[in-house]
Write a protein that holds these residues in place. Structure first.
Motif, PDB file in Angstrom:
ATOM      1  N   MET A 143       0.874  -1.359  -0.052  1.00  0.00           N
ATOM      2  CA  MET A 143       0.024   0.033   0.001  1.00  0.00           C
ATOM      3  C   MET A 143       0.869   1.492  -0.063  1.00  0.00           C
ATOM      4  SD  MET A 143      -3.249  -0.587   1.913  1.00  0.00           S
ATOM      5  CE  MET A 143      -4.080   0.770   1.448  1.00  0.00           C
ATOM      6  N   VAL A 144       1.990   1.121   0.676  1.00  0.00           N
ATOM      7  CA  VAL A 144       2.930   2.538   0.676  1.00  0.00           C
ATOM      8  C   VAL A 144       3.480   2.658  -0.507  1.00  0.00           C
ATOM      9  CG1 VAL A 144       4.917   3.332   1.872  1.00  0.00           C
ATOM     10  CG2 VAL A 144       3.123   2.352   3.319  1.00  0.00           C
ATOM     11  N   ILE A 145       4.106   1.483  -1.272  1.00  0.00           N
ATOM     12  CA  ILE A 145       4.502   1.588  -2.384  1.00  0.00           C
ATOM     13  C   ILE A 145       3.696   2.216  -3.646  1.00  0.00           C
ATOM     14  CG2 ILE A 145       5.546   0.215  -4.398  1.00  0.00           C
ATOM     15  CD1 ILE A 145       6.833  -1.491  -2.258  1.00  0.00           C
ATOM     16  N   GLN A 146       2.343   1.501  -3.413  1.00  0.00           N
ATOM     17  CA  GLN A 146       1.298   2.076  -4.279  1.00  0.00           C
ATOM     18  C   GLN A 146       0.812   3.482  -4.260  1.00  0.00           C
ATOM     19  OE1 GLN A 146      -1.942  -0.936  -3.896  1.00  0.00           O
ATOM     20  NE2 GLN A 146      -0.908  -2.156  -5.336  1.00  0.00           N
ATOM     21  N   ASN A 147       0.971   4.181  -2.945  1.00  0.00           N
ATOM     22  CA  ASN A 147       0.467   5.425  -2.713  1.00  0.00           C
ATOM     23  C   ASN A 147       1.414   6.563  -2.378  1.00  0.00           C
ATOM     24  OD1 ASN A 147      -2.586   5.124  -2.398  1.00  0.00           O
ATOM     25  ND2 ASN A 147      -1.754   3.124  -1.472  1.00  0.00           N
ATOM     26  N   THR A 148       2.686   6.184  -2.683  1.00  0.00           N
ATOM     27  CA  THR A 148       3.649   7.344  -2.721  1.00  0.00           C
ATOM     28  C   THR A 148       4.603   7.159  -4.013  1.00  0.00           C
ATOM     29  OG1 THR A 148       5.120   5.499  -1.695  1.00  0.00           O
ATOM     30  CG2 THR A 148       4.155   7.096  -0.127  1.00  0.00           C
ATOM     31  N   ASP A 149       5.014   8.475  -4.286  1.00  0.00           N
ATOM     32  CA  ASP A 149       6.044   8.618  -5.441  1.00  0.00           C
ATOM     33  C   ASP A 149       7.536   8.603  -4.724  1.00  0.00           C
ATOM     34  OD1 ASP A 149       6.221  11.170  -4.450  1.00  0.00           O
ATOM     35  OD2 ASP A 149       5.109  11.898  -6.192  1.00  0.00           O
ATOM     36  N   THR A 150       7.819   8.282  -3.717  1.00  0.00           N
ATOM     37  CA  THR A 150       9.287   8.076  -3.155  1.00  0.00           C
ATOM     38  C   THR A 150       9.581   6.786  -2.610  1.00  0.00           C
ATOM     39  OG1 THR A 150       8.316   9.117  -1.135  1.00  0.00           O
ATOM     40  CG2 THR A 150       9.487  10.843  -2.567  1.00  0.00           C
ATOM     41  N   THR A 151      10.655   6.511  -2.462  1.00  0.00           N
ATOM     42  CA  THR A 151      11.029   5.275  -1.863  1.00  0.00           C
ATOM     43  C   THR A 151      10.799   5.037  -0.258  1.00  0.00           C
ATOM     44  OG1 THR A 151      13.230   6.101  -1.323  1.00  0.00           O
ATOM     45  CG2 THR A 151      12.905   4.754  -3.410  1.00  0.00           C
ATOM     46  N   ILE A 152      10.664   3.844   0.285  1.00  0.00           N
ATOM     47  CA  ILE A 152      10.349   3.843   1.656  1.00  0.00           C
ATOM     48  C   ILE A 152      11.936   3.946   2.388  1.00  0.00           C
ATOM     49  CG2 ILE A 152      10.316   1.794   3.236  1.00  0.00           C
ATOM     50  CD1 ILE A 152       7.937   0.856   1.504  1.00  0.00           C
ATOM     51  N   HIS A 153      12.831   3.663   1.401  1.00  0.00           N
ATOM     52  CA  HIS A 153      14.465   3.796   1.788  1.00  0.00           C
ATOM     53  C   HIS A 153      14.488   5.414   1.964  1.00  0.00           C
ATOM     54  CE1 HIS A 153      18.583   4.423   1.015  1.00  0.00           C
ATOM     55  NE2 HIS A 153      18.924   3.323   1.842  1.00  0.00           N
ATOM     56  N   LYS A 154      14.922   5.876   3.091  1.00  0.00           N
ATOM     57  CA  LYS A 154      15.075   7.294   3.774  1.00  0.00           C
ATOM     58  C   LYS A 154      13.874   7.803   4.144  1.00  0.00           C
ATOM     59  CE  LYS A 154      19.900   8.150   2.851  1.00  0.00           C
ATOM     60  NZ  LYS A 154      20.585   7.468   1.711  1.00  0.00           N
ATOM     61  N   SER A 155      12.810   7.150   4.193  1.00  0.00           N
ATOM     62  CA  SER A 155      11.386   7.971   4.426  1.00  0.00           C
ATOM     63  C   SER A 155      11.572   8.085   5.761  1.00  0.00           C
ATOM     64  CB  SER A 155      10.383   7.209   3.964  1.00  0.00           C
ATOM     65  OG  SER A 155      10.186   5.992   4.606  1.00  0.00           O
ATOM     66  N   ASN A 156      10.816   9.119   6.283  1.00  0.00           N
ATOM     67  CA  ASN A 156      10.648   9.226   7.759  1.00  0.00           C
ATOM     68  C   ASN A 156       9.331   8.445   8.065  1.00  0.00           C
ATOM     69  OD1 ASN A 156      12.759  10.757   8.454  1.00  0.00           O
ATOM     70  ND2 ASN A 156      11.833  12.810   7.842  1.00  0.00           N
ATOM     71  N   THR A 157       9.372   7.326   8.534  1.00  0.00           N
ATOM     72  CA  THR A 157       8.219   6.708   8.764  1.00  0.00           C
ATOM     73  C   THR A 157       7.941   6.594  10.196  1.00  0.00           C
ATOM     74  OG1 THR A 157       8.736   5.234   6.894  1.00  0.00           O
ATOM     75  CG2 THR A 157       7.212   4.227   8.821  1.00  0.00           C
ATOM     76  N   VAL A 158       6.599   6.712  10.825  1.00  0.00           N
ATOM     77  CA  VAL A 158       6.072   6.782  11.953  1.00  0.00           C
ATOM     78  C   VAL A 158       5.097   5.466  12.133  1.00  0.00           C
ATOM     79  CG1 VAL A 158       4.708   7.927  13.851  1.00  0.00           C
ATOM     80  CG2 VAL A 158       6.656   9.183  12.595  1.00  0.00           C
ATOM     81  N   VAL A 159       5.447   4.657  13.338  1.00  0.00           N
ATOM     82  CA  VAL A 159       4.628   3.591  13.479  1.00  0.00           C
ATOM     83  C   VAL A 159       3.979   3.772  14.935  1.00  0.00           C
ATOM     84  CG1 VAL A 159       4.505   1.146  13.880  1.00  0.00           C
ATOM     85  CG2 VAL A 159       6.221   2.068  12.404  1.00  0.00           C
ATOM     86  N   LEU A 160       2.671   3.865  14.934  1.00  0.00           N
ATOM     87  CA  LEU A 160       2.058   4.071  16.461  1.00  0.00           C
ATOM     88  C   LEU A 160       1.389   2.674  16.626  1.00  0.00           C
ATOM     89  CD1 LEU A 160       0.000   7.213  15.237  1.00  0.00           C
ATOM     90  CD2 LEU A 160       2.356   6.910  16.186  1.00  0.00           C
ATOM     91  N   GLY A 161       2.043   2.444  18.040  1.00  0.00           N
ATOM     92  CA  GLY A 161       1.752   1.088  18.685  1.00  0.00           C
ATOM     93  C   GLY A 161       2.856   0.075  18.573  1.00  0.00           C
ATOM     94  N   PHE A 162       2.985  -0.768  19.477  1.00  0.00           N
ATOM     95  CA  PHE A 162       4.228  -1.551  19.374  1.00  0.00           C
ATOM     96  C   PHE A 162       3.892  -2.868  19.874  1.00  0.00           C
ATOM     97  CE2 PHE A 162       8.679  -2.979  20.438  1.00  0.00           C
ATOM     98  CZ  PHE A 162       9.135  -2.782  19.252  1.00  0.00           C
ATOM     99  N   GLY A 163       2.467  -3.567  19.580  1.00  0.00           N
ATOM    100  CA  GLY A 163       2.122  -4.706  19.698  1.00  0.00           C
ATOM    101  C   GLY A 163       2.695  -5.797  18.706  1.00  0.00           C
TER     102      GLY A 163
END
Ligand code: NAP
Length: 299
Positions: A143-163
Protein backbone atom coordinates in the motif's frame (compact mmCIF):
# COMPACT_ATOMS: atom_id res chain seq x y z
CA UNK A 1 -8.65 -36.41 13.25
CA UNK A 2 -11.94 -34.50 13.36
CA UNK A 3 -14.05 -37.39 12.08
CA UNK A 4 -17.82 -37.16 12.70
CA UNK A 5 -17.69 -33.55 13.88
CA UNK A 6 -20.27 -31.17 12.36
CA UNK A 7 -18.71 -27.81 11.71
CA UNK A 8 -20.45 -24.85 10.04
CA UNK A 9 -18.39 -22.28 8.18
CA UNK A 10 -20.28 -19.02 7.74
CA UNK A 11 -18.95 -16.79 4.99
CA UNK A 12 -15.56 -15.13 4.89
CA UNK A 13 -12.95 -14.44 2.24
CA UNK A 14 -10.40 -16.57 0.38
CA UNK A 15 -8.73 -17.47 3.69
CA UNK A 16 -11.71 -19.66 4.55
CA UNK A 17 -10.90 -21.93 1.59
CA UNK A 18 -7.71 -23.02 3.36
CA UNK A 19 -9.67 -23.47 6.60
CA UNK A 20 -12.20 -25.63 4.73
CA UNK A 21 -9.39 -27.61 3.09
CA UNK A 22 -7.66 -28.26 6.42
CA UNK A 23 -10.83 -29.28 8.29
CA UNK A 24 -12.11 -31.57 5.52
CA UNK A 25 -8.65 -33.22 5.26
CA UNK A 26 -9.03 -34.03 8.95
CA UNK A 27 -12.35 -35.77 8.29
CA UNK A 28 -14.82 -33.15 9.62
CA UNK A 29 -18.28 -32.82 8.07
CA UNK A 30 -18.68 -29.22 6.98
CA UNK A 31 -21.74 -27.11 6.33
CA UNK A 32 -20.80 -24.12 4.15
CA UNK A 33 -23.10 -21.10 4.28
CA UNK A 34 -22.41 -18.16 1.96
CA UNK A 35 -20.41 -20.14 -0.60
CA UNK A 36 -23.03 -20.63 -3.37
CA UNK A 37 -20.85 -18.83 -5.97
CA UNK A 38 -17.80 -20.95 -5.19
CA UNK A 39 -17.24 -23.33 -8.14
CA UNK A 40 -14.90 -25.56 -6.21
CA UNK A 41 -16.39 -28.47 -4.26
CA UNK A 42 -14.82 -30.09 -1.18
CA UNK A 43 -15.35 -33.73 -0.24
CA UNK A 44 -17.16 -33.79 3.10
CA UNK A 45 -18.55 -30.26 2.73
CA UNK A 46 -22.13 -29.29 1.74
CA UNK A 47 -23.16 -25.81 0.60
CA UNK A 48 -26.38 -24.57 2.19
CA UNK A 49 -28.47 -21.46 2.75
CA UNK A 50 -28.85 -20.21 6.31
CA UNK A 51 -32.45 -21.46 6.45
CA UNK A 52 -31.35 -25.03 5.66
CA UNK A 53 -28.83 -25.37 8.51
CA UNK A 54 -29.75 -27.79 11.28
CA UNK A 55 -28.19 -25.84 14.15
CA UNK A 56 -29.08 -28.61 16.63
CA UNK A 57 -26.40 -30.79 15.00
CA UNK A 58 -23.50 -28.31 15.03
CA UNK A 59 -20.47 -29.00 17.20
CA UNK A 60 -18.55 -25.89 16.08
CA UNK A 61 -19.23 -22.68 14.19
CA UNK A 62 -16.49 -20.81 12.34
CA UNK A 63 -17.25 -17.16 11.56
CA UNK A 64 -15.21 -14.90 9.26
CA UNK A 65 -12.10 -13.27 10.67
CA UNK A 66 -13.99 -10.04 11.47
CA UNK A 67 -16.75 -12.01 13.23
CA UNK A 68 -19.93 -10.19 12.26
CA UNK A 69 -21.05 -6.73 11.30
CA UNK A 70 -22.67 -4.48 13.92
CA UNK A 71 -26.07 -6.14 13.37
CA UNK A 72 -24.95 -9.73 12.88
CA UNK A 73 -24.30 -9.49 9.13
CA UNK A 74 -21.75 -12.01 7.91
CA UNK A 75 -19.41 -10.89 5.13
CA UNK A 76 -18.79 -13.32 2.33
CA UNK A 77 -17.09 -12.90 -1.01
CA UNK A 78 -18.62 -16.12 -2.34
CA UNK A 79 -22.30 -15.13 -2.32
CA UNK A 80 -24.60 -12.19 -2.95
CA UNK A 81 -27.15 -13.46 -0.45
CA UNK A 82 -27.30 -11.66 2.86
CA UNK A 83 -26.49 -13.78 5.90
CA UNK A 84 -27.25 -12.72 9.46
CA UNK A 85 -26.51 -14.70 12.60
CA UNK A 86 -28.61 -14.12 15.72
CA UNK A 87 -28.75 -15.39 19.28
CA UNK A 88 -31.77 -17.51 18.35
CA UNK A 89 -29.57 -19.42 15.88
CA UNK A 90 -26.96 -20.03 18.56
CA UNK A 91 -29.58 -21.07 21.12
CA UNK A 92 -30.64 -23.90 18.77
CA UNK A 93 -27.13 -25.41 18.88
CA UNK A 94 -26.16 -28.06 21.43
CA UNK A 95 -24.77 -26.57 24.66
CA UNK A 96 -21.26 -27.77 23.79
CA UNK A 97 -21.25 -25.89 20.45
CA UNK A 98 -18.23 -23.56 20.33
CA UNK A 99 -17.87 -20.47 18.12
CA UNK A 100 -14.62 -19.24 16.55
CA UNK A 101 -13.92 -15.85 14.97
CA UNK A 102 -10.79 -13.79 14.38
CA UNK A 103 -11.91 -10.77 16.39
CA UNK A 104 -15.18 -9.81 18.05
CA UNK A 105 -17.49 -6.85 18.55
CA UNK A 106 -20.35 -5.75 20.79
CA UNK A 107 -23.00 -7.58 18.76
CA UNK A 108 -21.13 -10.88 18.66
CA UNK A 109 -20.26 -10.68 22.37
CA UNK A 110 -23.95 -10.01 23.04
CA UNK A 111 -25.32 -13.04 21.17
CA UNK A 112 -22.60 -15.27 22.63
CA UNK A 113 -23.52 -14.13 26.16
CA UNK A 114 -27.25 -14.51 25.48
CA UNK A 115 -26.86 -18.04 24.14
CA UNK A 116 -24.26 -19.16 26.68
CA UNK A 117 -22.06 -20.75 24.02
CA UNK A 118 -18.25 -20.79 24.17
CA UNK A 119 -16.33 -18.39 21.94
CA UNK A 120 -12.67 -18.09 20.97
CA UNK A 121 -11.14 -15.07 19.23
CA UNK A 122 -8.28 -16.50 17.23
CA UNK A 123 -6.42 -13.20 16.94
CA UNK A 124 -6.24 -12.87 20.72
CA UNK A 125 -3.71 -15.67 20.56
CA UNK A 126 -0.17 -14.35 20.26
CA UNK A 127 0.92 -17.11 17.88
CA UNK A 128 -1.90 -16.38 15.40
CA UNK A 129 -1.46 -12.59 15.66
CA UNK A 130 2.31 -12.81 15.17
CA UNK A 131 2.11 -15.18 12.18
CA UNK A 132 -0.66 -13.02 10.76
CA UNK A 133 1.50 -9.92 11.10
CA UNK A 134 3.73 -11.29 8.32
CA UNK A 135 1.18 -10.95 5.49
CA UNK A 136 -0.09 -7.76 7.16
CA UNK A 137 3.36 -6.20 6.80
CA UNK A 138 3.64 -7.32 3.18
CA UNK A 139 0.26 -5.71 2.47
CA UNK A 140 1.34 -2.52 4.22
CA UNK A 141 4.49 -2.33 2.11
CA UNK A 142 2.35 -2.82 -1.00
CA UNK A 143 0.00 0.00 0.00
CA UNK A 144 2.81 2.40 0.81
CA UNK A 145 4.58 1.65 -2.49
CA UNK A 146 1.33 2.08 -4.44
CA UNK A 147 0.47 5.38 -2.76
CA UNK A 148 3.78 7.25 -2.70
CA UNK A 149 6.11 8.52 -5.39
CA UNK A 150 9.18 8.22 -3.16
CA UNK A 151 11.06 5.24 -1.80
CA UNK A 152 10.52 3.69 1.60
CA UNK A 153 14.30 3.86 1.85
CA UNK A 154 15.23 7.10 3.66
CA UNK A 155 11.57 7.93 4.37
CA UNK A 156 10.56 9.25 7.78
CA UNK A 157 8.18 6.54 8.89
CA UNK A 158 6.18 6.77 12.11
CA UNK A 159 4.65 3.58 13.50
CA UNK A 160 2.00 3.96 16.19
CA UNK A 161 1.67 1.04 18.61
CA UNK A 162 4.25 -1.60 19.42
CA UNK A 163 2.15 -4.76 19.63
CA UNK A 164 2.30 -7.80 17.40
CA UNK A 165 1.69 -5.82 14.20
CA UNK A 166 3.53 -2.62 15.14
CA UNK A 167 6.74 -4.47 15.92
CA UNK A 168 6.71 -6.39 12.63
CA UNK A 169 5.89 -3.24 10.63
CA UNK A 170 8.69 -1.25 12.27
CA UNK A 171 11.23 -4.00 11.60
CA UNK A 172 10.29 -4.42 7.92
CA UNK A 173 10.34 -0.68 7.17
CA UNK A 174 13.67 -0.27 8.96
CA UNK A 175 15.10 -3.21 7.01
CA UNK A 176 14.24 -1.34 3.79
CA UNK A 177 16.18 1.68 5.01
CA UNK A 178 13.38 3.85 6.42
CA UNK A 179 14.10 6.08 9.39
CA UNK A 180 11.57 4.48 11.74
CA UNK A 181 10.15 6.19 14.82
CA UNK A 182 7.76 4.21 17.00
CA UNK A 183 5.24 5.71 19.40
CA UNK A 184 4.08 3.75 22.44
CA UNK A 185 2.84 4.48 25.96
CA UNK A 186 4.73 1.96 28.13
CA UNK A 187 8.34 2.56 29.23
CA UNK A 188 9.22 -1.08 28.59
CA UNK A 189 8.00 -0.69 25.02
CA UNK A 190 10.16 2.41 24.58
CA UNK A 191 13.14 0.45 25.88
CA UNK A 192 12.52 -2.39 23.40
CA UNK A 193 11.92 0.05 20.53
CA UNK A 194 15.29 1.60 21.30
CA UNK A 195 17.00 -1.80 21.70
CA UNK A 196 15.74 -2.82 18.25
CA UNK A 197 17.35 0.26 16.72
CA UNK A 198 14.23 2.39 16.12
CA UNK A 199 13.60 5.87 17.51
CA UNK A 200 11.19 5.69 20.46
CA UNK A 201 8.76 8.35 21.61
CA UNK A 202 5.85 8.59 24.03
CA UNK A 203 2.45 8.88 22.39
CA UNK A 204 1.84 11.99 24.50
CA UNK A 205 4.47 13.67 22.29
CA UNK A 206 2.85 12.54 19.04
CA UNK A 207 1.94 16.07 17.96
CA UNK A 208 5.56 17.19 17.79
CA UNK A 209 6.84 13.87 16.44
CA UNK A 210 4.83 14.00 13.20
CA UNK A 211 6.06 17.31 11.81
CA UNK A 212 8.41 15.67 9.29
CA UNK A 213 6.55 12.41 8.68
CA UNK A 214 6.39 10.90 5.20
CA UNK A 215 4.49 7.75 6.17
CA UNK A 216 2.44 7.18 9.31
CA UNK A 217 1.29 3.64 10.05
CA UNK A 218 -1.24 3.27 12.83
CA UNK A 219 -1.85 -0.02 14.63
CA UNK A 220 -3.71 1.39 17.66
CA UNK A 221 -7.43 0.61 17.66
CA UNK A 222 -8.31 3.90 19.32
CA UNK A 223 -8.74 7.51 18.03
CA UNK A 224 -5.08 8.49 18.08
CA UNK A 225 -4.45 10.23 14.74
CA UNK A 226 -6.85 13.04 15.57
CA UNK A 227 -7.37 16.33 13.72
CA UNK A 228 -4.95 17.93 16.15
CA UNK A 229 -2.20 15.48 15.10
CA UNK A 230 -3.04 15.56 11.39
CA UNK A 231 -2.87 19.36 11.41
CA UNK A 232 0.85 19.08 12.30
CA UNK A 233 1.75 16.62 9.50
CA UNK A 234 3.23 17.76 6.18
CA UNK A 235 0.56 17.60 3.47
CA UNK A 236 2.42 14.89 1.56
CA UNK A 237 2.15 12.47 4.54
CA UNK A 238 0.56 9.13 3.76
CA UNK A 239 -1.43 7.60 6.64
CA UNK A 240 -2.07 3.87 6.53
CA UNK A 241 -4.40 2.80 9.31
CA UNK A 242 -4.13 -0.90 10.07
CA UNK A 243 -6.20 -0.87 13.26
CA UNK A 244 -9.48 -2.76 13.14
CA UNK A 245 -12.52 -0.80 11.94
CA UNK A 246 -13.19 2.10 12.36
CA UNK A 247 -9.41 2.60 12.69
CA UNK A 248 -7.71 5.26 14.79
CA UNK A 249 -7.65 8.15 12.31
CA UNK A 250 -9.88 11.15 11.75
CA UNK A 251 -10.30 10.35 8.05
CA UNK A 252 -12.71 13.24 7.42
CA UNK A 253 -10.23 15.77 8.74
CA UNK A 254 -7.36 14.18 6.77
CA UNK A 255 -9.40 14.50 3.58
CA UNK A 256 -10.21 18.13 4.41
CA UNK A 257 -6.49 18.83 4.80
CA UNK A 258 -5.65 17.00 1.57
CA UNK A 259 -3.73 14.27 3.37
CA UNK A 260 -4.14 10.78 2.01
CA UNK A 261 -5.36 8.49 4.81
CA UNK A 262 -6.33 4.91 4.04
CA UNK A 263 -8.02 2.40 6.30
CA UNK A 264 -6.52 -0.94 5.32
CA UNK A 265 -8.43 -3.79 6.92
CA UNK A 266 -7.94 -7.47 6.16
CA UNK A 267 -4.59 -7.16 4.35
CA UNK A 268 -3.58 -10.82 4.91
CA UNK A 269 -6.79 -11.92 3.16
CA UNK A 270 -5.97 -9.62 0.24
CA UNK A 271 -2.23 -10.15 -0.30
CA UNK A 272 -1.71 -13.71 0.92
CA UNK A 273 -5.05 -15.47 1.49
CA UNK A 274 -3.45 -18.89 1.14
CA UNK A 275 -0.78 -18.32 3.80
CA UNK A 276 -3.19 -16.43 6.04
CA UNK A 277 -5.80 -19.17 5.65
CA UNK A 278 -3.25 -21.87 6.43
CA UNK A 279 -2.35 -20.06 9.66
CA UNK A 280 -6.03 -20.06 10.65
CA UNK A 281 -6.72 -23.61 9.46
CA UNK A 282 -3.78 -25.05 11.39
CA UNK A 283 -4.66 -23.33 14.65
CA UNK A 284 -8.38 -24.08 14.30
CA UNK A 285 -7.84 -27.79 13.78
CA UNK A 286 -5.50 -27.81 16.79
CA UNK A 287 -7.99 -25.90 18.98
CA UNK A 288 -10.89 -28.13 17.97
CA UNK A 289 -8.84 -31.21 18.84
CA UNK A 290 -7.95 -29.71 22.24
CA UNK A 291 -11.62 -28.84 22.83
CA UNK A 292 -12.60 -32.46 22.08
CA UNK A 293 -9.97 -33.75 24.52
CA UNK A 294 -11.31 -31.36 27.20
CA UNK A 295 -14.87 -32.49 26.58
CA UNK A 296 -13.89 -36.16 26.95
CA UNK A 297 -12.13 -35.32 30.22
CA UNK A 298 -15.31 -33.79 31.68
CA UNK A 299 -17.40 -35.99 33.99
P1 NAP B 1 -1.74 -5.60 19.91
O1 NAP B 1 -0.62 -6.57 19.93
O2 NAP B 1 -2.79 -5.65 20.97
O3 NAP B 1 -1.12 -4.12 19.84
C1 NAP B 1 -1.92 -3.01 19.96
C2 NAP B 1 -1.03 -1.81 20.29
O4 NAP B 1 -1.89 -0.68 20.46
C3 NAP B 1 -0.24 -1.96 21.57
O5 NAP B 1 1.01 -1.36 21.38
C4 NAP B 1 -1.08 -1.19 22.58
O6 NAP B 1 -0.30 -0.62 23.61
C5 NAP B 1 -1.60 -0.07 21.72
N1 NAP B 1 -2.82 0.52 22.27
C6 NAP B 1 -4.04 -0.06 22.41
N2 NAP B 1 -4.92 0.82 22.92
C7 NAP B 1 -4.24 1.96 23.11
C8 NAP B 1 -4.60 3.22 23.60
N3 NAP B 1 -5.83 3.49 24.03
N4 NAP B 1 -3.64 4.19 23.66
C9 NAP B 1 -2.39 3.94 23.26
N5 NAP B 1 -1.98 2.75 22.78
C10 NAP B 1 -2.90 1.78 22.70
O7 NAP B 1 -2.56 -5.71 18.55
P2 NAP B 1 -1.97 -6.17 17.15
O8 NAP B 1 -2.09 -7.62 17.00
O9 NAP B 1 -0.65 -5.50 16.96
O10 NAP B 1 -3.05 -5.51 16.16
C11 NAP B 1 -3.17 -4.11 16.10
C12 NAP B 1 -4.42 -3.73 15.31
O11 NAP B 1 -4.25 -4.14 13.96
C13 NAP B 1 -5.69 -4.42 15.80
O12 NAP B 1 -6.77 -3.51 15.72
C14 NAP B 1 -5.87 -5.56 14.83
O13 NAP B 1 -7.25 -5.96 14.72
C15 NAP B 1 -5.39 -4.92 13.57
N6 NAP B 1 -4.92 -5.79 12.50
C16 NAP B 1 -5.15 -5.33 11.25
C17 NAP B 1 -4.71 -6.06 10.18
C18 NAP B 1 -4.97 -5.50 8.80
O14 NAP B 1 -4.87 -6.22 7.83
N7 NAP B 1 -5.24 -4.23 8.71
C19 NAP B 1 -4.03 -7.27 10.37
C20 NAP B 1 -3.78 -7.70 11.67
C21 NAP B 1 -4.24 -6.94 12.74
P3 NAP B 1 -0.33 -1.20 25.10
O15 NAP B 1 0.48 -2.46 25.09
O16 NAP B 1 0.29 -0.09 25.88
O17 NAP B 1 -1.77 -1.46 25.45
Amino acid sequence: MLTDLQIAIFGGDARQLEVIRKLTEQGANLVLVGFDQLDHGFTGASKMDMGEVDFAKLDFIVLPVNGTGPNGEIDTIFSNKSIVITSSHLKQTPEHCHVYSGITNKYLNGIIAESGRGHTQLFERDDVAIYNSIPTVEGTLMMVIQNTDTTIHKSNTVVLGFGRVGMSVARAFAALGARVKVGARKPEHLARISEMGFIPFYLDDLKKEVIDTDVCINTIPFQIVTSDIISKMPTHTLIIDLASKPGGTDFKYAEKRGIKALLAPGLPGIVAPKTAGQILGNVLSQLIKEEMVNRKGKP
